[in-house]
Design a protein around this motif. Sequence first.
Motif, PDB file in Angstrom:
ATOM      1  N   SER A   1      -6.617   7.520  -3.258  1.00 58.73           N
ATOM      2  CA  SER A   1      -7.623   7.065  -1.758  1.00 58.73           C
ATOM      3  C   SER A   1      -6.786   7.872  -0.259  1.00 58.73           C
ATOM      4  O   SER A   1      -7.392   8.084   0.638  1.00 58.73           O
ATOM      5  N   LEU A   2      -5.409   7.314  -0.972  1.00 60.07           N
ATOM      6  CA  LEU A   2      -4.513   7.347   0.614  1.00 60.07           C
ATOM      7  C   LEU A   2      -4.027   8.843   0.638  1.00 60.07           C
ATOM      8  O   LEU A   2      -3.620   9.013   2.083  1.00 60.07           O
TER       9      LEU A   2
ATOM     10  N   TYR B   1       0.755   5.144  -2.087  1.00 61.17           N
ATOM     11  CA  TYR B   1       0.704   6.284  -1.799  1.00 61.17           C
ATOM     12  C   TYR B   1       1.735   6.960  -2.148  1.00 61.17           C
ATOM     13  O   TYR B   1       2.057   8.610  -2.536  1.00 61.17           O
TER      14      TYR B   1
ATOM     15  N   ALA C   1      -4.687  10.546   4.067  1.00 65.04           N
ATOM     16  CA  ALA C   1      -3.532  11.308   4.939  1.00 65.04           C
ATOM     17  C   ALA C   1      -3.243  12.732   5.077  1.00 65.04           C
ATOM     18  O   ALA C   1      -2.142  13.384   5.981  1.00 65.04           O
TER      19      ALA C   1
ATOM     20  N   LYS D   1      -5.793   3.800  -5.893  1.00 67.63           N
ATOM     21  CA  LYS D   1      -5.751   3.803  -4.318  1.00 67.63           C
ATOM     22  C   LYS D   1      -4.853   4.105  -3.788  1.00 67.63           C
ATOM     23  O   LYS D   1      -4.707   4.971  -2.770  1.00 67.63           O
TER      24      LYS D   1
ATOM     25  N   PHE E   1       0.967  -1.583   0.029  1.00 66.77           N
ATOM     26  CA  PHE E   1      -0.063   0.081   0.041  1.00 66.77           C
ATOM     27  C   PHE E   1       0.859   1.181  -0.339  1.00 66.77           C
ATOM     28  O   PHE E   1       0.451   2.666  -0.673  1.00 66.77           O
ATOM     29  N   THR E   2       2.663   1.100   0.489  1.00 70.06           N
ATOM     30  CA  THR E   2       2.749   2.114   0.732  1.00 70.06           C
ATOM     31  C   THR E   2       3.458   2.623  -0.874  1.00 70.06           C
ATOM     32  O   THR E   2       3.470   4.289  -1.083  1.00 70.06           O
TER      33      THR E   2
END
Length: 286
Positions: free
Chosen positions: A40-41, A18, A45, A37, A14-15
């Motif tokens: 969204s992250l 981001y 944040a 994705k 997931f990082t």
Amino acid sequence: MTQPQLSKHRHISFTAHYTGYIWYQMGISHPLLATAKGKSLAYLAHPAESWAEKYVGGSMRTTLKTRHTLLDEHLTQLIQQYPDIQVLEIAAGLSPRGWWFRKNYPAINYRELDLPDMAQTKQDALKQIDPNSPDVLSADLFTTDFKTAFDEFDPAKPLVIISEGLINYFDKALLQQLLQSIVLYGKNFKTLHYLTDLYPDPVKNKLAKIIWNSSKLLKVMSRSAFSFHFTHPAEVCNFFQQAGFNQVDVIQPSIYFQKNSAANTDEHLGDLVWMIHAKLDPSHDV
């Protein structure tokens, strides 16, 4: 087709989404390397990031910009020093670096490597940008498959390994294993360089406890061993030398961006991220 080996240390994904989107927001990436994705992250944040930039003096996205700039500038310097240099970016994720450097330095052999799912995602995007883009290599850094990536290069030419946002995700034993593998598989090249960022223990930051607690959250979310391993630059140099590198520079932004010639100091200057340039002298017996 034989399935590539996979270790239990592969759950970091997931990082990449981001950071890929943050690079796009900064205007240094291609839109096809920015995912929904990631968007969204970044949206989720944003409030915390803005708060950190105001009260801590830095955030994930500001350190992303710092580390990316440091790595790109040092890679550019190596290309200027060695026009025939070859590049392997490990855990490349959705980094725009390979796309950018192939576009601006088309003569160099620049390959990217990641775990199978991310490698396929990256390759699909790169092929849309440029059908002639080389295939993204796929291997787990903690299996013998990692060696096959080195076989893609000419040992008679210099090789630089580059990673970003990677090594803090491993405990010190695994990190030492990774460094030893890089030295082992790269020791027969004309010269071997390793460029990477590193997050030191934020002991000099007034909100270090908050940063530390945030890292524990990241550790759970990424199913990794995310940790701060080092407090002083000398500790980093000794650790890399134990793996076989015999020249290690720790670049702290506080010094580097002032264009201060004193690149090395054993004092932690308070920066949230450092950059490491490790070199293996080909005459050194590993």
